[in-house]
Design an enzyme around this catalytic site. Structure first.
Site, short mmCIF file in Angstrom:
data_model
loop_
_atom_site.label_atom_id
_atom_site.label_comp_id
_atom_site.label_asym_id
_atom_site.label_seq_id
_atom_site.Cartn_x
_atom_site.Cartn_y
_atom_site.Cartn_z
N HIS A 233 0.78 -1.46 -0.04
CA HIS A 233 -0.22 -0.16 0.14
C HIS A 233 0.84 1.30 -0.08
O HIS A 233 1.94 1.50 0.81
CB HIS A 233 -0.70 -0.07 1.02
CG HIS A 233 -0.06 0.10 2.47
ND1 HIS A 233 0.29 1.14 3.20
CD2 HIS A 233 0.07 -0.96 3.37
CE1 HIS A 233 0.81 0.75 4.33
NE2 HIS A 233 0.84 -0.59 4.59
N ASN A 234 0.41 2.26 -0.63
CA ASN A 234 0.86 3.38 -0.69
C ASN A 234 2.32 3.55 -1.55
O ASN A 234 3.14 4.67 -1.32
CB ASN A 234 1.02 4.27 0.51
CG ASN A 234 -0.31 4.60 1.12
OD1 ASN A 234 -0.66 3.63 1.70
ND2 ASN A 234 -0.87 5.73 0.84
#
Length: 336
Positions: A233-234
């Site tokens: 994620h991210n």
């Protein structure tokens, strides 16, 4: 949802003065007055000064740093409070599961049998969707895209033009994020961000790219990703980077452009790899890497205390060799 309702619904014990309408959870540097953020590490305290968040989960010892315009929601474990609150903002895969059976029409798009499409989906012309593809609500697909069999696009994923994704890949699934109670129980953090894949990207088979906690996991223009890659994620992959099979990028890894990851490279979270850097296969990266450099090195796993001794011994011997080499060079210089 009112702040009081949010706190009560998820058993978050804290005091507050202004019962405002909460719209979202957000990063400190992107939050609005109707958003809540959190601080779990002292290094992020500096972001409070310019943040527009309406409230922040924070420990008591750090609460004096919170500006007067912002509410300090004092809790013992800000990360845990944030995880609990995130469940109020979970975005469904299909808001209305029955709607997937309704016929949908897209201009100049080829959609083969057994494709499942949610509500609010957009698909650009000349795109080709093979059998067994699943497209969740709110997905945006650009022109000239190809999705091979059994690709899954989670809610609100964005593909720009000329993106190719090979069979079995999953784009936008939950990131691997949990907070922990005092008893060691794991509380899931709902990821409410998205994945954005820019134009001219190709992704191999059975690769997973997780959506952001909030904001975007971003694959920039021209990136090429092999089979069996995990991107957390991210993460942000810079333009025209290459990721070879079985690479794992932990959450919030970022890179400059034209970075090359050899097979089975592993990257720790919240690290940055500079542009035009190349990393050899099986390397384990635990620190930021500068631009325009080449790295390599693979060490088999061993017991942690043995590993620490090994590193210390290796470092000591390496420095001794360097000193010996310098002394020998110096002696040779004076003899001449």
């Amino acid at each position: 949802m009112k702040l009081s309702e949010l706190l009560n619904a998820y058993s978050i014990e804290t005091e507050f003065s202004n019962d405002f309408e909460v719209h979202a959870l957000a990063e400190l540097n992107k939050a609005t007055p109707n958003d809540i953020s959190y601080i779990d590490q002292a290094r992020y305290l500096k972001l409070l000064k310019d943040s527009k968040a309406g409230a922040v989960f924070i420990r008591k010892k750090e609460s004096s740093k919170v500006p007067k315009r912002m509410q300090a929601l004092v809790v013992d474990n800000p990360h845990l409070a944030f995880a609990k609150a995130s469940h109020a903002f979970k975005i469904p895969f299909f808001k209305n599961p029955e709607s997937v059976n309704e016929p949908k029409h897209f201009e100049r798009v080829t959609i083969m049998p057994n494709v499942v499409i949610g509500e609010g989906v957009e698909i650009g012309e000349n795109s080709l969707i093979y059998p067994g593809v699943v497209i969740a609500d709110g997905v945006k697909i650009g022109k000239n895209c190809i999705l091979y069999p059994r690709v899954t696009l989670y809610q609100n994923t964005i593909l720009e033009d000329n993106v190719t994704i090979h069979a079995g890949s999953v784009i936008g699934g939950d990131g691997f994020g949990y907070a922990h109670t005092a008893l060691g129980e794991h509380v899931k953090i709902e990821h409410v961000g998205i994945v954005r894949i820019q134009k001219n990207v190709e992704i191999g088979a059975n690769t997973a790219i997780d959506r952001a906690v909030f904001g975007e996991t971003l694959i920039k223009e021209g990136v090429k990703i092999d089979n069996l890659v995990q991107i957390g994620h991210n993460c942000v992959l810079g333009e025209h980077s290459i990721v070879v099979s079985q690479v794992g990028l932990s959450g919030s890894t970022t890179t400059g452009r034209n970075v090359v990851f050899g097979g089975q490279v592993g990257i720790g979270g919240h690290l940055h790899v500079g542009e035009f850097t190349q990393i050899g296969g099986k390397s384990a990266v635990g620190k930021d890497l500068p631009p325009n450099t080449n790295f390599a090195g693979a060490i088999p796993a061993m017991e942690i205390h043995e590993w620490h001794h090994f590193l210390a011994h290796l470092r000591t011997n390496f420095r001794k060799q360097q000193k010996t080499s310098l002394l020998q060079k110096a002696k040779g210089f004076f003899k001449s």
